[in-house]
Design a protein around this motif. Structure first.
Motif, PDB file in Angstrom:
ATOM      1  N   SER A 219       4.519  12.348   8.671  1.00 33.93           N
ATOM      2  CA  SER A 219       4.275  13.261   8.539  1.00 33.93           C
ATOM      3  C   SER A 219       5.044  15.009   8.880  1.00 33.93           C
ATOM      4  O   SER A 219       4.596  15.445   7.519  1.00 33.93           O
ATOM      5  N   ALA A 220       5.176  14.760   9.656  1.00 34.26           N
ATOM      6  CA  ALA A 220       5.591  16.377  10.105  1.00 34.26           C
ATOM      7  C   ALA A 220       7.025  16.310   9.484  1.00 34.26           C
ATOM      8  O   ALA A 220       7.392  17.449   9.146  1.00 34.26           O
ATOM      9  N   LEU A 221       7.810  15.363   9.631  1.00 30.73           N
ATOM     10  CA  LEU A 221       9.275  15.206   8.043  1.00 30.73           C
ATOM     11  C   LEU A 221       8.965  15.661   7.199  1.00 30.73           C
ATOM     12  O   LEU A 221       9.820  15.957   6.364  1.00 30.73           O
ATOM     13  N   GLY A 222       8.243  14.678   6.628  1.00 26.07           N
ATOM     14  CA  GLY A 222       8.091  14.515   4.773  1.00 26.07           C
ATOM     15  C   GLY A 222       7.766  16.048   4.899  1.00 26.07           C
ATOM     16  O   GLY A 222       7.815  16.529   3.235  1.00 26.07           O
ATOM     17  N   ALA A 223       7.308  16.771   5.665  1.00 29.16           N
ATOM     18  CA  ALA A 223       6.389  18.567   5.192  1.00 29.16           C
ATOM     19  C   ALA A 223       7.134  19.379   5.345  1.00 29.16           C
ATOM     20  O   ALA A 223       8.073  20.255   4.720  1.00 29.16           O
ATOM     21  N   ALA A 224       8.882  18.789   5.725  1.00 25.74           N
ATOM     22  CA  ALA A 224      10.596  19.110   5.842  1.00 25.74           C
ATOM     23  C   ALA A 224      11.372  19.225   4.237  1.00 25.74           C
ATOM     24  O   ALA A 224      11.850  19.720   4.196  1.00 25.74           O
ATOM     25  N   ARG A 225      10.974  18.270   3.575  1.00 25.29           N
ATOM     26  CA  ARG A 225      11.093  18.179   2.091  1.00 25.29           C
ATOM     27  C   ARG A 225      10.992  19.575   1.539  1.00 25.29           C
ATOM     28  O   ARG A 225      10.344  20.225   0.874  1.00 25.29           O
ATOM     29  N   LYS A 226      12.875  19.784   0.621  1.00 21.45           N
ATOM     30  CA  LYS A 226      12.434  20.581  -0.373  1.00 21.45           C
ATOM     31  C   LYS A 226      12.609  20.112  -1.793  1.00 21.45           C
ATOM     32  O   LYS A 226      11.944  20.522  -1.831  1.00 21.45           O
ATOM     33  N   SER A 227      12.144  19.748  -1.881  1.00 23.45           N
ATOM     34  CA  SER A 227      12.609  18.436  -3.429  1.00 23.45           C
ATOM     35  C   SER A 227      11.697  17.494  -3.556  1.00 23.45           C
ATOM     36  O   SER A 227      12.493  16.335  -2.366  1.00 23.45           O
ATOM     37  N   ARG A 228      10.658  17.894  -4.318  1.00 25.33           N
ATOM     38  CA  ARG A 228       9.839  16.444  -4.183  1.00 25.33           C
ATOM     39  C   ARG A 228       9.674  15.421  -5.080  1.00 25.33           C
ATOM     40  O   ARG A 228       9.531  14.651  -4.918  1.00 25.33           O
ATOM     41  N   ALA A 229      10.661  15.641  -6.190  1.00 27.70           N
ATOM     42  CA  ALA A 229      11.788  15.095  -6.304  1.00 27.70           C
ATOM     43  C   ALA A 229      12.528  13.855  -6.261  1.00 27.70           C
ATOM     44  O   ALA A 229      12.612  12.615  -6.808  1.00 27.70           O
ATOM     45  N   ASN A 230      13.542  14.218  -5.264  1.00 25.40           N
ATOM     46  CA  ASN A 230      14.241  12.640  -4.570  1.00 25.40           C
ATOM     47  C   ASN A 230      13.892  11.562  -3.927  1.00 25.40           C
ATOM     48  O   ASN A 230      12.401  12.383  -3.147  1.00 25.40           O
ATOM     49  N   PRO A 231      14.457  11.218  -4.303  1.00 25.88           N
ATOM     50  CA  PRO A 231      13.587   9.813  -3.097  1.00 25.88           C
ATOM     51  C   PRO A 231      14.279   9.728  -1.512  1.00 25.88           C
ATOM     52  O   PRO A 231      14.457  10.472  -1.305  1.00 25.88           O
ATOM     53  N   GLN A 232      12.646   9.135  -1.241  1.00 22.03           N
ATOM     54  CA  GLN A 232      12.426   9.504   0.299  1.00 22.03           C
ATOM     55  C   GLN A 232      13.053   7.887   0.620  1.00 22.03           C
ATOM     56  O   GLN A 232      12.799   6.926  -0.086  1.00 22.03           O
ATOM     57  N   LEU A 233      14.341   7.918   1.811  1.00 18.59           N
ATOM     58  CA  LEU A 233      14.650   5.971   1.909  1.00 18.59           C
ATOM     59  C   LEU A 233      14.586   5.948   3.702  1.00 18.59           C
ATOM     60  O   LEU A 233      15.047   7.057   4.376  1.00 18.59           O
ATOM     61  N   LEU A 234      14.123   5.240   3.661  1.00 21.40           N
ATOM     62  CA  LEU A 234      14.720   4.363   5.196  1.00 21.40           C
ATOM     63  C   LEU A 234      14.813   3.114   4.930  1.00 21.40           C
ATOM     64  O   LEU A 234      14.845   1.750   3.985  1.00 21.40           O
ATOM     65  N   VAL A 235      15.567   3.270   6.545  1.00 20.23           N
ATOM     66  CA  VAL A 235      15.965   1.387   6.986  1.00 20.23           C
ATOM     67  C   VAL A 235      14.769   1.065   8.015  1.00 20.23           C
ATOM     68  O   VAL A 235      15.112   1.777   8.946  1.00 20.23           O
ATOM     69  N   ALA A 236      14.076  -0.287   8.206  1.00 23.63           N
ATOM     70  CA  ALA A 236      13.092  -0.326   8.925  1.00 23.63           C
ATOM     71  C   ALA A 236      13.404  -1.252   9.811  1.00 23.63           C
ATOM     72  O   ALA A 236      13.760  -2.493   8.611  1.00 23.63           O
ATOM     73  N   SER A 237      13.051  -1.554  10.724  1.00 23.17           N
ATOM     74  CA  SER A 237      12.599  -2.843  11.545  1.00 23.17           C
ATOM     75  C   SER A 237      11.721  -3.789  10.863  1.00 23.17           C
ATOM     76  O   SER A 237      11.277  -3.506  10.060  1.00 23.17           O
ATOM     77  N   GLU A 238      11.733  -5.696  11.244  1.00 19.54           N
ATOM     78  CA  GLU A 238      10.732  -5.864  10.648  1.00 19.54           C
ATOM     79  C   GLU A 238       9.177  -5.823  11.705  1.00 19.54           C
ATOM     80  O   GLU A 238       8.315  -5.355  10.758  1.00 19.54           O
ATOM     81  N   ASP A 239       9.156  -4.309  12.570  1.00 21.42           N
ATOM     82  CA  ASP A 239       7.777  -3.830  13.437  1.00 21.42           C
ATOM     83  C   ASP A 239       7.555  -2.611  12.505  1.00 21.42           C
ATOM     84  O   ASP A 239       6.602  -2.410  12.067  1.00 21.42           O
ATOM     85  N   GLY A 240       9.279  -1.876  12.272  1.00 24.07           N
ATOM     86  CA  GLY A 240       8.514  -0.866  11.160  1.00 24.07           C
ATOM     87  C   GLY A 240       8.016  -0.794  10.261  1.00 24.07           C
ATOM     88  O   GLY A 240       7.262  -0.100   9.433  1.00 24.07           O
ATOM     89  N   ARG A 241       7.845  -2.085   9.283  1.00 27.12           N
ATOM     90  CA  ARG A 241       8.443  -2.387   8.242  1.00 27.12           C
ATOM     91  C   ARG A 241       6.326  -1.653   7.491  1.00 27.12           C
ATOM     92  O   ARG A 241       6.153  -1.740   7.110  1.00 27.12           O
ATOM     93  N   ALA A 242       5.882  -2.264   8.711  1.00 28.36           N
ATOM     94  CA  ALA A 242       4.546  -3.021   8.770  1.00 28.36           C
ATOM     95  C   ALA A 242       3.630  -1.253   9.247  1.00 28.36           C
ATOM     96  O   ALA A 242       2.767  -1.157   8.256  1.00 28.36           O
TER      97      ALA A 242
END
Length: 263
Positions: A219-242
């Motif tokens: 949530s804190a990192l998301g608040a730093a976004r300047k462009s709300r139109a660009n995709p948000q991306l990440l690579v997650a582990s099996e545990d992180g995916r949940a």
């Protein structure tokens, strides 16, 4: 990456030291924009015709993600290489890394060519797809997932007994969740370019898990976004995916990885 991480001065909402803008979570400081180049990926060859269902992601999206990922980690910028991208990392853990948006002859060529340890091959596809292209000297790594969020990250307050802080250094943001005793309980990074916003290294200390701290970091990192139109991306582990699925993220593709380990 220029600048250094600095704790926010509690006497003011903002402090600027060495051109580093530091703000609390609520401030939502704007990110520096960085233009990511596009790369064309080779189409699958006749070798790709099999019983497997090949994955496919837009090569430009994969390149944009890897560019921002390198910015977040202070790594060299990726360069196009045989239908994928290559990062000449040069670290003790990793000499080079290749990332391919799909299975293609370029990946097979790299896999045959490389025999030295600490080289990584990554594919936006399944373990089965990647394994089919590798000589036996390559070892598959634990499964990961390439994920995206279609909507903005929900604003969350700091859990009771914790403080959330956000730091900025150019296009990179770092969020920290600090316990009442001053211990760093959770943290994560993000990097924004003109094309994407990428989250990276979201970690929670073992003694502070299952308290919603990972969600607070996101949530804190998301608040730093300047462009709300660009995709948000990440690579997650099996545990992180949940965790990310509960926050509204969806899987774009499995993300397989292999390495030639040290002898």
């Amino acid at each position: 990456m220029s600048g250094r991480w600095v704790r926010r001065d509690s006497s003011s909402r903002f402090a600027r030291r060495d051109d580093v803008l530091i703000a609390s979570f609520a401030d939502g400081a704007a990110a520096t924009r960085h233009r990511a180049a596009a790369v064309a990926c080779a189409r699958p060859s006749a070798h790709d015709d099999s019983t497997m269902t090949p994955s496919y992601l837009d090569p430009q999206l994969v390149f944009a993600w890897q560019t921002a990922h390198c910015i977040a980690r202070g790594a060299p910028s990726p360069v196009p290489d045989r239908g994928g991208v290559r990062v000449d990392t040069g670290s003790q853990k990793e000499t080079k890394r290749w990332v391919f948006p799909q299975l293609c002859d370029g990946l097979r060529e790299v896999a045959r060519e490389i025999a030295a340890p600490r080289h990584y091959l990554k594919l936006c596809g399944s373990d089965e797809e990647l394994r089919s292209a590798l000589p036996t000297r390559w070892t598959l790594q634990p499964a990961n997932y390439f994920m995206t969020a279609a909507t903005g990250t929900q604003a969350l307050p700091a859990p009771d007994g914790y403080t959330v802080e956000l730091y900025r250094a150019g296009p990179v943001a770092r969020a920290c969740v600090v316990a009442a005793d001053g211990e760093l309980a959770a943290s994560g990074y993000a990097a924004e370019t003109a094309d994407v916003f990428v989250y990276d290294r979201i970690e929670t200390a073992p003694s502070h898990r299952r308290k919603g701290l990972g969600a607070a970091v996101m949530s804190a990192l998301g608040a730093a976004r300047k462009s709300r139109a660009n995709p948000q991306l990440l690579v997650a582990s099996e545990d992180g995916r949940a965790l990310y699925a509960r926050l509204g993220w969806t899987v774009l593709a499995p993300f397989a990885a292999a390495v030639i380990a040290d002898d």
